[in-house]
Design a protein around this motif. Sequence first.
Motif, PDB file in Angstrom:
ATOM      1  N   CYS A   1      30.420  26.082  77.268  1.00 12.17           N
ATOM      2  CA  CYS A   1      29.837  25.872  76.012  1.00 12.17           C
ATOM      3  C   CYS A   1      30.975  25.627  74.932  1.00 12.17           C
ATOM      4  O   CYS A   1      32.075  26.287  75.198  1.00 12.17           O
ATOM      5  CB  CYS A   1      29.014  26.922  75.395  1.00 12.17           C
ATOM      6  SG  CYS A   1      27.791  26.581  73.965  1.00 12.17           S
TER       7      CYS A   1
ATOM      8  N   LEU B   1      22.327  29.316  68.155  1.00 10.94           N
ATOM      9  CA  LEU B   1      23.356  28.256  67.928  1.00 10.94           C
ATOM     10  C   LEU B   1      22.566  27.065  67.468  1.00 10.94           C
ATOM     11  O   LEU B   1      22.935  26.496  66.372  1.00 10.94           O
ATOM     12  CB  LEU B   1      23.905  27.722  69.209  1.00 10.94           C
ATOM     13  CG  LEU B   1      24.897  28.703  69.926  1.00 10.94           C
ATOM     14  CD1 LEU B   1      25.670  28.101  71.094  1.00 10.94           C
ATOM     15  CD2 LEU B   1      26.081  29.077  68.772  1.00 10.94           C
TER      16      LEU B   1
ATOM     17  N   GLN C   1      22.844  25.097  63.785  1.00  7.08           N
ATOM     18  CA  GLN C   1      22.978  23.883  63.643  1.00  7.08           C
ATOM     19  C   GLN C   1      21.903  23.235  62.702  1.00  7.08           C
ATOM     20  O   GLN C   1      22.384  22.391  61.809  1.00  7.08           O
ATOM     21  CB  GLN C   1      22.548  23.169  65.182  1.00  7.08           C
ATOM     22  CG  GLN C   1      22.596  21.768  64.986  1.00  7.08           C
ATOM     23  CD  GLN C   1      22.334  20.943  66.536  1.00  7.08           C
ATOM     24  OE1 GLN C   1      23.332  21.020  67.091  1.00  7.08           O
ATOM     25  NE2 GLN C   1      21.132  20.722  66.667  1.00  7.08           N
TER      26      GLN C   1
ATOM     27  N   HIS D   1      32.210  23.888  64.305  1.00  5.91           N
ATOM     28  CA  HIS D   1      31.391  25.258  63.353  1.00  5.91           C
ATOM     29  C   HIS D   1      32.239  25.203  62.191  1.00  5.91           C
ATOM     30  O   HIS D   1      33.150  24.673  61.954  1.00  5.91           O
ATOM     31  CB  HIS D   1      31.335  26.476  64.343  1.00  5.91           C
ATOM     32  CG  HIS D   1      32.845  27.285  64.655  1.00  5.91           C
ATOM     33  ND1 HIS D   1      33.431  27.836  63.678  1.00  5.91           N
ATOM     34  CD2 HIS D   1      33.696  26.851  65.472  1.00  5.91           C
ATOM     35  CE1 HIS D   1      34.513  28.173  64.121  1.00  5.91           C
ATOM     36  NE2 HIS D   1      34.707  27.701  65.318  1.00  5.91           N
TER      37      HIS D   1
ATOM     38  N   SER E   1      31.792  24.438  70.419  1.00  2.66           N
ATOM     39  CA  SER E   1      31.066  23.689  69.133  1.00  2.66           C
ATOM     40  C   SER E   1      32.116  23.261  68.143  1.00  2.66           C
ATOM     41  O   SER E   1      33.238  23.676  68.049  1.00  2.66           O
ATOM     42  CB  SER E   1      30.405  25.089  68.606  1.00  2.66           C
ATOM     43  OG  SER E   1      29.138  25.381  69.251  1.00  2.66           O
TER      44      SER E   1
ATOM     45  N   ARG F   1      26.802  24.315  62.055  1.00  5.90           N
ATOM     46  CA  ARG F   1      27.369  24.249  63.642  1.00  5.90           C
ATOM     47  C   ARG F   1      26.749  23.153  64.151  1.00  5.90           C
ATOM     48  O   ARG F   1      25.579  22.548  64.157  1.00  5.90           O
ATOM     49  CB  ARG F   1      26.957  25.397  64.372  1.00  5.90           C
ATOM     50  CG  ARG F   1      27.568  25.589  65.738  1.00  5.90           C
ATOM     51  CD  ARG F   1      27.246  26.971  66.437  1.00  5.90           C
ATOM     52  NE  ARG F   1      28.050  28.051  65.931  1.00  5.90           N
ATOM     53  CZ  ARG F   1      29.160  28.356  66.258  1.00  5.90           C
ATOM     54  NH1 ARG F   1      29.657  28.032  67.375  1.00  5.90           N
ATOM     55  NH2 ARG F   1      29.653  29.471  65.545  1.00  5.90           N
ATOM     56  N   CYS F   2      27.626  22.436  65.263  1.00  5.45           N
ATOM     57  CA  CYS F   2      27.122  21.569  66.409  1.00  5.45           C
ATOM     58  C   CYS F   2      27.481  22.024  67.555  1.00  5.45           C
ATOM     59  O   CYS F   2      28.666  21.654  67.863  1.00  5.45           O
ATOM     60  CB  CYS F   2      27.670  20.096  65.863  1.00  5.45           C
ATOM     61  SG  CYS F   2      27.003  18.715  66.809  1.00  5.45           S
ATOM     62  N   PRO F   3      26.566  22.450  68.287  1.00  9.43           N
ATOM     63  CA  PRO F   3      27.021  22.943  69.733  1.00  9.43           C
ATOM     64  C   PRO F   3      26.679  22.069  70.781  1.00  9.43           C
ATOM     65  O   PRO F   3      25.960  21.265  70.692  1.00  9.43           O
ATOM     66  CB  PRO F   3      26.061  24.169  69.897  1.00  9.43           C
ATOM     67  CG  PRO F   3      24.858  23.698  69.356  1.00  9.43           C
ATOM     68  CD  PRO F   3      25.325  22.989  68.028  1.00  9.43           C
TER      69      PRO F   3
END
Length: 206
Positions: free
Chosen positions: A87, A62, A66, A91, A89, A71-73
């Motif tokens: 969790c 992940l 990023q 994405h 995200s 993506r930004c988890p």
Amino acid sequence: MPHPAPLLVEPTTLEGWGIRLEPLSRAHASGLQAAAADGELWKLRITWVPQAEETDDYIQQLLDSQAQGQRCPFAVVRADSGHVLGCTSYHDIVPAIHRLEIGGTWYAASAQRSHVNTACKLLLMRHAFETLHCAVVGWRTDILNTRSQQAIERLGARKDGVLRHHMPRRDGSVRDTVMYSMLATEWPDARQRLLEKLKLLAPANA
């Protein structure tokens, strides 16, 4: 009218309704392991949740995504205790057209069928539309995951269609993927409905 600059999605902390979304880091590993063990979520066929020994690699994948701008988890935690619940995200980020999707979401069994998902989605959608000025937010889910489809539809998203034979499942089978989206013009009505729903479920502390 085109947006003046490409969409820029950076790690940030979002908090409200007793939930905090923290930028995912390796420090969340033990919390994610405990959350996944609550319900043995790695056994689910229709989503992908890491087993304990897979957690470090899961987080690294992940974070690599990023670093590539894809993506930004986030780790989903209880604001009062810091207890990790799961969790989620942003994405499939497409900066040029101000589009992103919300997904990769899973929660401990004890956090399911509560206000947690509604709060998380409201935080993510509010940030996407009101801070990042997204033109559209999307979702995707396995055609067999009817619970996820119902949850997305309750957010006010519209079903765009089905991508057939689209992605492999953990068990080696291939899934059809149901696609949803919400336009920025549809956000105000959806926001009001979600706020009204949360008034019945959780403290309005955002």
